[in-house]
Write an enzyme that holds these catalytic residues in place. Sequence first.
Site, PDB file in Angstrom:
ATOM      1  CG  HIS A 156      -0.304   0.162   2.459  1.00  0.00           C
ATOM      2  ND1 HIS A 156      -1.273  -0.100   3.864  1.00  0.00           N
ATOM      3  CD2 HIS A 156       0.567   1.153   3.077  1.00  0.00           C
ATOM      4  CE1 HIS A 156      -0.500   0.343   4.644  1.00  0.00           C
ATOM      5  NE2 HIS A 156       0.790   0.708   4.412  1.00  0.00           N
ATOM      6  CD  GLU A 161      -4.465  -1.205   3.650  1.00  0.00           C
ATOM      7  OE1 GLU A 161      -3.510  -1.475   3.149  1.00  0.00           O
ATOM      8  OE2 GLU A 161      -4.771  -1.278   4.829  1.00  0.00           O
TER       9      GLU A 161
HETATM   10  P1  PGA Z   1       6.379   1.793   7.879  1.00  0.00           P
HETATM   11  O1  PGA Z   1       4.943   2.306   7.222  1.00  0.00           O
HETATM   12  O2  PGA Z   1       7.037   2.916   7.435  1.00  0.00           O
HETATM   13  O3  PGA Z   1       6.088   1.953   9.324  1.00  0.00           O
HETATM   14  O4  PGA Z   1       7.052   0.450   7.483  1.00  0.00           O
HETATM   15  C1  PGA Z   1       4.919   2.327   6.033  1.00  0.00           C
HETATM   16  C2  PGA Z   1       3.632   2.263   5.403  1.00  0.00           C
HETATM   17  O5  PGA Z   1       2.758   1.605   5.812  1.00  0.00           O
HETATM   18  O6  PGA Z   1       3.231   3.287   4.523  1.00  0.00           O
END
Ligand code: PGA
Length: 262
Positions: A156, A161
């Site tokens: 995503h 999503e």
């Molecule tokens: P993260 O999340 O940097 O905490 O891995 C990234 C996202 O879900 O866009």
Amino acid sequence: MSTDRKPAPPPRRLTDESPRVTVFHSDRAAARALARRIADAVAATPSLVLGLPTGRTPLALYNELASLAARGAADFSQVTTFNLDEFVGIPAEHPGSYRTFMEQHFFSLLHLAPERIHFLNGAAPDPAAECERYEQEIARAGGIDLQILGIGTNGHIGFNEPGPELDARTHRVTLRPETRRSNAALFGGDESGVPAEALSMGMGTILRARAIVLLATGASKASCVERVIHGRVTTAVPASFLQLHADVDVMVDEAAAAKLAR
Ligand code: PGA
């Protein structure tokens, strides 16, 4: 006095066409390079319109930008920002909100003008109207010049999503279980405390940005990065739509690049 510390290896460019992939020897090196790119863009265009993500990945970037600002090496006072997304059903001041995250890690450190900070209001009584307001605010600001993105392990971007279809415009979304899990830390480690829904810029909103940089670090991102770069464009991997944009940089560390063709 001799020292056996070796100089850091230089970044490796894997592809010259968008999406251009650059591999850095560490997550810190990638964050530094992106901070420098943003600072250069702001120096060239002080009124730059920046799109911003939350998450663990951009923390190193925000630290670097904060230290550039503290040293007087970057001036963000004229910059306009739009964040990608926010949870539904909690107020901006909630400790788990993305707004609170950004206040703590970015806005308060970079001295942004409050009237130029833009955020989706997850507590808006009419979420559809709130999403439309956000689209109009982006248009009124002249569009996003530089959109920074993280990526979820499920592919995503923002809270777009994976699924059978994607929304082009800013919209209300039901979060997937893995996304709620990865946000649990913001809600005292309790996945069930993470709101079930969010508001997010749509795929079209993101793709209208003039330039886009995706920052991905760590081994947990290696599979989705491989699919984004080498896979087909599919709603099952929303970030694969970045292949359709003419000015995308993908900045990764060695761990996130592990599954890419060399
Ligand atoms: P993260 O999340 O940097 O905490 O891995 C990234 C996202 O879900 O866009």
